[in-house]
Design an enzyme around this catalytic site. Structure first.
Site: not given
Ligand code: ZN
Length: 201
Positions: A49, A9, A153, A51, A108, A83
């Site tokens: 990451d 990340d 993470c 989302h 992810k 984020h």
């Molecule tokens: Zn996140």
């Protein structure tokens, strides 16, 4: 023994000026670049990451304040600022991170209803990301792990890696904690040491 570097990340939102900036995050980028320059890794994997805008880990999507806790799918969920929203600048990898030798990317947190701290699986252990299959397919046995954030993470990626049977090493100089709770990064180190993760200074 075949080895891989897992870079967790290292995205704009977790770096200086980002929506969820980890203190000192930018300092790890030259260190990670040097690791890639000075070592022969069989694979180099980035996790990202990634989302949807309506992700349930965002305080804004639950009528909560950042820092609140809710129960999501039966487990505690810390409420984060928005984020790493798919397709935004914040979700992109930091431009200073050298990606020339990167062989694979794992995204992810893509399911609205599940957060995913670990690069291997979501927090409910409901869906795997494909990272374990990729590493096993390439006969990787040793993992060196760096990235953001140490107490979330990175920790859960390291714990899953050790649990899955990899020789697991965390580069202490290649990670930083977000420490939204006091001593969170320190406690993460203890927890990793108790679970057969080696910390490289
Ligand atoms: Zn996140």
């Amino acid at each position: 023994m075949k080895k891989a570097l897992i870079i967790v990340d290292v995205q704009n939102d977790f770096c200086e000026g980002g929506a969820l900036a980890v203190p000192g995050a930018n300092e790890i980028i030259p260190y990670i670049n040097l690791l890639m320059q000075d070592n022969e890794y069989d694979q180099i994997v980035l996790t990202q990451d990634w989302h949807p805008a309506n992700h349930k880990s965002f305080a804004s999507n639950n009528g909560k304040k950042v820092g609140d806790n809710i129960i999501l799918n039966g487990i505690p969920q810390f409420m984060w600022p928005d984020h790493c929203v798919q397709g935004t600048f914040g979700a992109e990898f930091h431009p200073d991170l050298n990606r020339d030798k990167v062989t694979h990317i794992i995204q992810k947190g893509t399911n609205t209803d599940f957060d995913s701290y670990s690069g291997f699986q979501d927090n409910n252990h409901f869906m795997k990301t494909g990272l374990d299959d990729f590493l096993k397919y390439h006969d990787i046995q040793l993992l060196e792990i760096v990235g953001l954030a140490l107490d979330y993470c990175v920790k859960f990626t390291c714990l899953d890696a050790a649990q899955l049977g990899y020789v697991t090493c965390l580069h202490f100089n290649g990670t930083r904690g977000v420490n939204v709770k006091p001593d969170s990064a320190k406690n993460a180190i203890y927890e990793m040491l108790q679970n057969t993760v080696t910390i490289l200074g």
